[in-house]
Design an enzyme around this catalytic site. Structure first.
Site, PDB file in Angstrom:
ATOM      1  N   GLN A   1       0.830  -1.125  -0.114  1.00 18.42           N
ATOM      2  CA  GLN A   1      -0.071   0.042  -0.054  1.00 18.42           C
ATOM      3  C   GLN A   1       0.812   1.161   0.089  1.00 18.42           C
ATOM      4  OE1 GLN A   1      -2.685   0.365   3.467  1.00 18.42           O
ATOM      5  NE2 GLN A   1      -4.153   1.317   2.518  1.00 18.42           N
TER       6      GLN A   1
ATOM      7  N   THR B   1       0.054  -2.872   7.328  1.00 18.62           N
ATOM      8  CA  THR B   1       0.208  -4.366   7.115  1.00 18.62           C
ATOM      9  C   THR B   1      -0.865  -4.902   6.119  1.00 18.62           C
ATOM     10  OG1 THR B   1       1.055  -4.416   9.655  1.00 18.62           O
ATOM     11  CG2 THR B   1       0.317  -6.646   8.703  1.00 18.62           C
ATOM     12  N   HIS B   2      -0.873  -4.496   5.200  1.00 21.45           N
ATOM     13  CA  HIS B   2      -1.758  -4.636   3.981  1.00 21.45           C
ATOM     14  C   HIS B   2      -0.985  -5.355   2.933  1.00 21.45           C
ATOM     15  CE1 HIS B   2      -3.950  -1.351   6.152  1.00 21.45           C
ATOM     16  NE2 HIS B   2      -4.302  -2.516   6.791  1.00 21.45           N
ATOM     17  N   ILE B   3      -1.067  -6.649   2.691  1.00 28.10           N
ATOM     18  CA  ILE B   3      -0.124  -6.844   1.583  1.00 28.10           C
ATOM     19  C   ILE B   3      -1.216  -7.911   0.673  1.00 28.10           C
ATOM     20  CG2 ILE B   3       1.499  -8.753   0.945  1.00 28.10           C
ATOM     21  CD1 ILE B   3       2.867  -6.656   2.096  1.00 28.10           C
TER      22      ILE B   3
END
Lengths: 240, 582
Positions: free
Chosen positions: B342, B510-512
């Site tokens: 992100q 923590t956005h994968i």
């Protein structure tokens, strides 16, 4: 909070951990602010000190020489000065000693498989093999005699090392020890929190968030243990 | 190897998606479910005593233990990958509830055109506008298909907010750019900190359209669709990196676990690390895992559902030899492709008045979508897509926030720095930008050739770097951040450095996403739009790993919507007649 015998509590604590202490940090009551909120055998106690008295604080990782150097260096990073108390009153050296002896100091949660690519670009993060324990032990060798230097010379020595990994860690740990919950051994008597107006954990700000708009709301600080009235086991006391 | 009795459904991972599927299956069928969670057992009551910044926010006690497993990183396929040795760029969770326990709870839906990103972008600007090496695709589903599931997720969470487009009608005070929603938010917007109110007023004066952040932290007491009652937020400020002390923040342990525990058909096994998904012909037959005592176990199952985090879902397929690994040189293979993170940047404001920043809630505050997706014209801009600009209403604690000083203060330690740091401590606020990271052919995952985890399996290798589109977007966002900061009356402004290389030290989010993406055909995707594996119809994959594109919005609402959609497909269709659902 209980007022109690400082020395007997320390001895009891050392026995509890079944560790033979070789090193103690001797501090005067004045140098640690006179009043101490300090966690031993996982309880918070308030110890009213007499200004003339000295304390022998058992060390978990540092030698006494090392502790004196760390205390002096931390005190140059966050000095005790006209803008308020600093790392010395907060007991930062005790905080760092416990952290280094605990899982963090031993790199218990860092990926330490070989090979180490020490020459990797900085954007890959710290790639060294040395744990915080080793970084301190090596770094402190370079600061031999530091605590006995005049303050201006102390500052000059820190400027020499301020780009290195050791100083970076020392600076971070000094901030942590000044502002952590007292259960970790630093922020004694919540002097760090009082310095900046942080009240510690609070159950509710639901009314105050609407009431204080652009003006200070400064409730009296309370630590986690004072608020919850429950024991809390800090990570540095985790079993090896 | 211990051979365990067969179960109907084995679920890998006990976070948002794994526990949502377990709950749905338990409520709607009599089937037996085993949930395998690598981390420790947790319950919402555990958080009554967790407001300790050092252990939780600094030492990351709720996060993945990197001494056991991490990932390696390189910027291009020509480089040697280096392990990320300590938590930094993202903070994967572990234990029951996963990262859904320590999250912020910001709960925005994606912009509607994201699901048809390729078609819509080319329609408006032509093929030439797309960046070189892009891997932009359509998802194979549309807004109309996913919207009912977003609504269901809102009813589970009790999402706080205000609609901006209710059944096609634009509503004042909400997000006017959002896709048409079928229902109003279950609970009203949260209270706002002084700082975020200043942001709201300033962006309005600039002609933008502020709306209250959609929040998975309850503004008022609420009882959800499963009858779970939780209180409204107390604004204690301990949200991000903590479990919520009073369960106002929605977490798997306070919304899903209590229902699951009423059903004897679900067993959650903690401290169990799944190493392989076993398969024969066109079926999986179960999983192998290592249990708490270190013993290897074989758990046979009729259906396997991968519900672990994005990176683990992808790694498990690669370790198990399921599907063809993506090859960036030829473009062939689908497992590991379309890795996105992100885009993020922050503007720091030094304000005149004290902010009492210890109070707040991570997901409260105001947001604008004026520069999100294609809500603004990109014809004359050097990038496509955009993102959300927000004033965070989050509470802050002193270790991580002490020491921020204006650029005019050069010292990093000593009396001058301390004096400035003490003065500014309670006068610092932030505007954050969450931008859309578009997929590229050169950003992907495969197995590392050197480094292994504590069990001896290869680590996952990330090949990822920022491209011109991302760098230009960050520049644009920083200029908007500065514009808003000035309108808010900031005395001094600090802008995060522009993007250079992807940096393992810089916390993004923590956005994968990506790695096991969905699609309309098996050529370039791993699962169909129901989350069902193309080659192994009794294997389902749920989570952000199935998202082909990232979207500026945080992924959890979409992850939950897709999980609900998979639950319907599994229970209403697949289990009645096991087959490939197309």
């Amino acid at each position: 909070m209980t007022q109690m015998n400082w020395t007997s509590r320390l001895v009891a604590h050392a026995r509890l951990r079944r560790v033979r202490r070789r090193h103690f940090l001797v501090m005067s009551a004045a140098s640690i602010g006179g009043v101490l909120v300090y966690s031993l055998d996982h309880k918070v106690s308030r110890l009213v000190a007499q200004p003339t008295k000295t304390f022998k604080i058992p060390l978990r990782f540092f030698t006494e020489r090392e502790a004196l150097i760390v205390a002096a260096a931390a005190s140059r990073i966050i000095p005790s000065d006209e803008s308020g108390p600093g790392a010395r009153e907060a007991g930062v050296v005790i905080y760092i000693d416990r952290q280094l002896a605990g899982p963090w100091g031993r790199d218990a949660r860092r990926y330490t498989h070989m090979p180490f690519a020490d020459s990797a670009a900085p954007e890959f993060g710290y790639q060294g093999a040395a744990s915080p324990q080793r970084i301190y032990r090596e770094g402190l060798k370079q600061l031999s005699g530091f605590d006995r230097l005049p303050l201006s010379e102390q500052d000059a020595r820190l400027v020499e090392i301020e780009q290195g990994v050791f100083f970076d860690l020392l600076r971070r740990n000094t901030i942590e020890g000044t502002f952590c919950d007292p259960l970790h051994g630093g922020n004694v008597d919540m002097v760090g929190w009082q310095l900046i107006g942080f009240p510690g954990p609070r159950m509710s700000n639901a009314a105050e968030i609407d009431k204080y708009r652009g003006e200070e709301f400064r409730p009296k600080p309370a630590s986690l243990t004072q608020m919850t009235r429950k024991p809390h086991r800090p990570s540095e006391d985790e079993a090896t | 190897m211990k051979n365990l009795p067969r179960t109907d459904i084995a679920i890998v991972g006990g976070g948002w998606t794994g526990l949502l599927l377990a709950k749905e299956i338990a409520q709607r069928t009599a089937l037996n479910v085993v949930v395998l969670e690598r981390g420790t057992a947790r319950r919402s009551e555990d958080y009554a005593n967790d407001m300790d910044e050092l252990d939780y926010a600094v030492r990351f006690s709720m996060m993945q233990d990197y001494s056991q497993e991490t990932v390696t990183l390189r910027h291009t396929s020509r480089d040697r990958a280096i392990p990320i040795r300590q938590l930094g760029n993202f903070l994967p969770g572990t234990g029951t509830g996963g990262a859904g326990e320590h999250w912020d709870g910001f709960f925005p839906r994606h912009v509607p055109d994201l699901f048809e990103l390729y078609t819509k972008t080319v329609e408006r600007y032509g093929e030439k506008k797309l960046p070189e090496d892009h891997a932009i695709v359509d998802w194979g589903i549309t807004w109309a298909e996913i919207e009912p599931y977003y609504t269901k997720a809102d009813k589970l969470i009790g999402t706080s907010g205000k609609a901006g487009n209710l059944r096609g009608k634009v509503v004042d005070g909400g997000n006017r750019f959002e896709g048409s929603r079928s229902e109003e938010y279950p609970t009203p917007p949260m209270k706002n900190s002084y700082f975020s109110s200043l942001f709201g007023d300033a962006v309005k004066s600039l002609g933008y359209h502020p709306y209250p952040n959609p929040s998975a932290i309850l503004s008022i007491a609420h009882t959800n669709l499963d009858g779970i009652a939780r209180p409204g937020c107390f604004y204690c400020g301990f949200c991000s990196r903590f479990g919520c002390m009073v369960s106002a923040k929605s977490q798997p342990t306070n919304t899903l676990l209590p229902i699951i525990e009423q059903h004897k058909t679900v067993a959650i096994r903690n401290n169990c690390s799944v190493r392989r998904v076993l398969h024969e012909g066109n079926k999986t037959r179960g999983v192998n895992y290592v249990d708490a005592s270190g013993e290897e176990c074989y758990q046979p199952a009729d259906v396997v559902m991968l519900c672990s985090w994005t990176l683990n879902n992808t790694r498990l397929l690669l370790l198990s030899g399921i599907g063809e690994p993506y090859d960036s040189a030829t473009g062939k293979g689908a497992v590991g492709r379309n890795l996105t993170h992100q885009v993020g940047s922050a503007t720091t404001l030094f304000m005149e008045k004290p902010l009492n920043r210890f109070m707040g809630a991570a997901a409260s505050g105001f947001c604008i979508s004026d520069f999100d997706g294609d809500n603004f014209d990109h014809s004359d801009l050097l990038f496509v897509r955009g993102g959300l600009l927000r004033a965070m209403g989050t509470g802050s604690q002193p270790i991580l926030s002490f020491g921020t000083v204006p650029a005019s203060v050069k010292a990093r330690w000593g009396s001058e720095w301390k004096k400035a740091a003490v003065y500014w401590y309670d006068r610092v606020g932030g505007i954050s930008f969450s931008g859309e990271h578009i997929p590229y052919k050169t950003n992907y995952m495969d197995l590392d050739i050197t480094y292994k985890d504590h069990l001896g399996d290869p680590l996952l290798r990330l090949t990822i770097d920022w491209h011109d589109n991302d760098k230009e977007m960050v520049k644009f966002a920083s200029s908007k951040g500065t514009e808003i900061a000035k309108a808010m009356g900031a005395k001094e402004i600090l802008t995060q450095p522009p993007y250079d290389h992807y940096d393992a030290r810089r916390y993004q989010t923590t956005h994968i996403q990506g790695g096991t993406i969905m699609g309309k055909s098996p050529d370039a995707s791993v699962v169909n739009t129901w989350g069902q594996h193309w080659e192994l119809p009794n294997l389902f994959i749920v989570g952000a790993s199935t998202m082909p594109c990232q979207g500026a919005a945080n992924p959890t609402p979409t992850v939950l919507a897709l999980a609900y959609r998979t639950a319907d497909a599994l229970i209403d269709h697949y289990l009645k007649n096991p087959h490939s659902l197309i």
